[in-house]
Each structure stands twice: as structure tokens, then as C-alpha cells.
Design an enzyme around this catalytic site. Structure first.
Site, mmCIF file in Angstrom:
data_model
loop_
_atom_site.group_PDB
_atom_site.id
_atom_site.type_symbol
_atom_site.label_atom_id
_atom_site.label_comp_id
_atom_site.label_asym_id
_atom_site.label_seq_id
_atom_site.Cartn_x
_atom_site.Cartn_y
_atom_site.Cartn_z
ATOM 1 N N VAL A 1 151.966 104.442 57.625
ATOM 2 C CA VAL A 1 152.965 103.378 57.263
ATOM 3 C C VAL A 1 153.947 103.046 58.114
ATOM 4 O O VAL A 1 154.406 102.129 57.708
ATOM 5 C CB VAL A 1 152.929 103.141 55.758
ATOM 6 C CG1 VAL A 1 151.502 103.613 55.092
ATOM 7 C CG2 VAL A 1 153.709 103.977 55.529
ATOM 8 N N LYS A 2 154.634 103.480 58.208
ATOM 9 C CA LYS A 2 155.898 103.483 59.999
ATOM 10 C C LYS A 2 155.732 102.742 60.853
ATOM 11 O O LYS A 2 154.313 102.351 60.897
ATOM 12 C CB LYS A 2 156.343 104.581 59.665
ATOM 13 C CG LYS A 2 156.479 105.723 58.651
ATOM 14 C CD LYS A 2 157.518 104.847 57.668
ATOM 15 C CE LYS A 2 158.256 106.674 56.856
ATOM 16 N NZ LYS A 2 157.912 107.091 55.988
ATOM 17 N N ILE A 3 156.683 102.303 61.521
ATOM 18 C CA ILE A 3 156.794 101.642 62.534
ATOM 19 C C ILE A 3 155.609 101.722 63.629
ATOM 20 O O ILE A 3 154.986 101.740 63.946
ATOM 21 C CB ILE A 3 158.049 100.814 63.035
ATOM 22 C CG1 ILE A 3 158.986 100.472 61.944
ATOM 23 C CG2 ILE A 3 158.001 100.554 64.396
ATOM 24 C CD1 ILE A 3 160.242 100.569 61.962
#
EC number: 2.6.1.92
Length: 392
Positions: A187-189
Site C-alpha cells: 500500500v506504500k508509494i
């Protein structure tokens, strides 16, 4: 359901992993170095040490800086439990510093007050971990100035902030810290599936972190205590861990890093659309400083209502949005209110700003694959939901 976060995997990303699967290396191979080089280039930093999670990165950073029983670690209560758990894993005492309600990051004024009190009591921290919540950097110049006065180390928890900038440079360049940690969860960049990186400007610390991530074992002659028995020889010179990242993960990360600027630019365009839509709604948004660019891992809002029913209203709005296909989430339950930490003596009311924010907080969908139609639906449902709970 429109998810609050989602990875963006391209054919190029897939091909990079397939290349590793058909190579001679699956674990520690050349892709790890390429991934670390991509981080060093993005952060303008000489050292980057890739590991299997951001928690592992925080842990070895603490160990590398000498955190041990009898010492103290302070961090933000508005974070995932990993930010403080690593202190406990080192045998240290953990405490928290409350947040600023505008930035939702560690408040430098509250840190200064806590440090003055700790100095008088003889309980100063060995390490402070500011958390760049949502992708927005903390006020690192102020925190660094306090570290110079009170003599503590700084590890930036930048799990949300790859691609962010602060004071004219990239987050991760460690101008105001000893080390900086990034996360690459899906879910991170940028994602490596699971993974983390520590950046540092210190060659000595980087050498120790490299040992700590792989059992404390080395084949480098200059790190050994005596001449080796032959080309097979290695020595354990530290008590380390198996925190190594695989070549498969690193290949994915290196491929993803080529699109870091694109990822962050898209997030900013989406955030600006949210900003405009929510200007006349009964919600507060995280303060973002124009001169310090957030990476916008999250788009957090919280209810402007300050009454006693705030938590109940937030729950009703959360359920309304989920029922209407908006996959909102909540970041974060204040760490000091968790049962394990309550068992250590923490209690509700100690860090009121973090608790106040949590009681009204929601994280809205924000990721590069969020379509115009999906974002319009999120905005419409937030507006309808606020009316439903009597806040419209």
C-alpha cells in the site's frame, strides 16, 4: 470497493522479477545492489541498506546506534506499533511525544518540553524517532536542533515518505538525522511486496547495519579478527539477524523506483482535487507545507466536530462510506492505548492530541490507479455521509 491504497504493477515490473527467477540468484544477488543504488540516487545519500521490512530497518538502525537495556527511545503515538516496538525489542524503555493537530506529526514544542523535564529527571532519550505521517516530513530542523542540545540520535521513520522533500532536499538525505527508514509494503508509494531500507550518511553505521541484517557475518578481510583459512572463510563479528531482502523483491523495487516521481505527482493531483472538494465540508485535512513536498502516502481527514460524540460520528461515517463502496481506513490507533502498552503503564489521556485526532480520523482512497470517476464517487459519498451524520 474502492481501496484506500493499491500497488501499481506494470509489465516492466513483472519482467524484472521474471528475469531474476531465470537467473542464478533468488536471494542476495545483483538486484539488491541495483535497488539500493536507486534509493541512494533518489535520496542523494551515500549509503542505503535494504532489508525484508521497514520494521527490520528500524530495528537494525536502533541496534546500530547502540540502543540497549537502560536506554530510552521516544517516538510518536500516531503511528503503527512498529515505530515503538523496535525499542522494546532492543530492551529499551519507550515513551511518546504528542502530535501537532495541524500536521499530525510529532510536535517540536511538546518534544522540547518533554526533553527539559527528562533532563531534570535524568531520563533523556538515546534515540528519538519522528514519524513522517501521511508522507509529510516532521519539522526536522527543530528536532535536530533539540538533538544537538540534548544529545540524542534521530532515526526518521519515513515509511510513508519515499519521494517527499524537506528544506530543499529529499527526505532520506539524513541532513537532520543519523538514519532514515522507508517502507515498501504494497500500500506504500513504491512496493517490493514486503521490504524496507535504511539510509545514512555515516559509513561506519552503514557497515554495522550491513552486518546486522545478515547474522553479523562477514567475508571482508578488514572486518575480520584474523587472516582467513581460505576462500571459503567467513567470521561472525556481530550478533546479527536474518533480515535480508531477496533479489526478486529488490528487482521489483528497482523497477518501481523508475516511476517514483510519477507516483508522487499523481498523488498530488488527486490530493488537490480532494482539497478543493472538502474546502466547504465539515472536515479538517492534514496541513501540507508548500515548501516541503509531501509524498502523500495517505489522505487523512478528521471530523471538525469537537464534541463528546465525535468517535461515534466517525464510526457512523466510516460505516456509511464502506456501505457505499468507499474503502476508507483509520490511521492510527494511538500506540499507547494498545493493550500491550497499557500493560506497560501507559494510559488514555497521556497524549490528548493523538487521541483527539484518532477519534475523528479517516484515511480516504489515494493511489495512482484511482480513476476520476472513483474519486468523484468518494467525494460525493463523503458529502452525503456528513449529511447523514448531521455534519453536512
Amino acid at each position: 470497493m474502492i481501496p484506500y491504497g493499491r500497488q501499481w504493477i506494470t509489465d516492466e515490473d513483472i519482467a524484472s522479477v521474471v528475469d531474476v527467477l531465470t537467473s542464478d540468484f533468488l536471494t542476495q544477488g545483483p538486484a539488491v545492489g541495483r535497488f539500493e543504488d536507486s534509493i541512494k540516487a533518489a535520496c542523494n545519500i551515500p549509503h542505503a541498506i535494504a532489508v525484508n521490512s521497514a520494521t527490520s530497518a528500524l530495528h537494525i538502525a536502533c541496534l546500530g546506534l547502540g540502543l540497549e537495556p537502560g536506554k530510552r527511545l521516544w517516538t510518536s503515538p500516531n503511528s503503527f506499533v512498529a515505530s515503538s516496538n523496535v525499542g522494546l525489542l532492543c530492551g529499551a524503555e519507550v515513551n511518546f511525544v504528542d502530535i501537532d493537530l495541524d500536521t499530525l506529526c510529532m510536535c517540536p514544542d511538546k518534544l522540547a518540553q518533554a526533553l527539559a523535564e527528562a533532563e531534570a529527571a535524568g531520563t533523556l532519550p538515546h534515540i528519538v524517532i519522528p514519524v513522517h505521517f501521511g508522507g509529510q516530513s516532521c519539522d526536522m530542523k527543530a528536532i535536530h536542533a533539540l538533538s544537538q542540545k540534548y544529545g540524542f540520535h534521530i532515526i526518521e521513520d519515513a515509511s510513508h515518505a519515499i519521494g517527499a522533500s524537506y528544506d530543499g532536499g529529499p527526505v532520506g538525505d539524513c541532513r537532520y538525522s543519523d538514519a532514515c527508514v522507508f517502507s515498501f509494503h504494497p500500500v506504500k508509494i513504491v512496493t517490493t511486496a514486503e521490504g524496507g531500507v535504511v539510509t545514512t550518511a555515516s559509513g561506519d553505521l552503514a557497515t554495522r547495519l550491513d552486518l546486522l541484517r545478515s547474522h553479523g557475518v562477514t567475508r571482508q578481510p578488514d572486518l575480520m579478527t584474523r587472516e582467513g583459512d581460505g576462500p571459503w572463510y567467513y567470521q561472525q563479528v556481530e550478533l546479527g539477524l536474518n533480515y535480508r531482502i531477496t533479489d526478486m523483491q529488490a528487482a521489483l523495487g528497482a523497477s518501481q523506483m523508475t516511476r517514483l516521481t510519477e507516483f508522487v505527482d499523481i498523488r498530488h493531483a488527486r490530493a488537490e482535487a480532494y482539497d478543493a472538494a472538502f474546502a466547504d465540508m465539515a472536515v479538517r485535512i492534514q496541513k501540507r507545507e508548500a515548501e516541503n513536498r509531501s509524498a502523500l502516502h495517505l489522505y487523512p481527514i478528521h471530523l471538525a466536530e469537537d464534541g463528546p460524540d465525535r468517535a461515534a460520528l466517525r464510526r457512523r461515517l466510516f460505516e456509511f462510506l464502506r456501505e457505499h463502496g468507499v474503502g476508507v481506513n483509520v490511521h492510527y490507533i494511538p500506540i499507547h492505548t494498545q493493550p500491550y502498552y497499557q500493560g506497560l503503564g501507559f494510559r488514555e489521556g497521556q497524549f490528548p492530541n493523538a487521541e483527539h485526532y484518532y477519534a475523528g480520523a479517516l484515511s480516504l482512497p489515494l493511489h495512482p490507479q484511482l480513476s476520476d470517476a472513483d474519486q468523484a464517487h468518494v467525494i460525493a459519498m463523503v458529502r452525503d455521509g456528513l449529511k447523514e451524520i448531521g455534519q453536512g
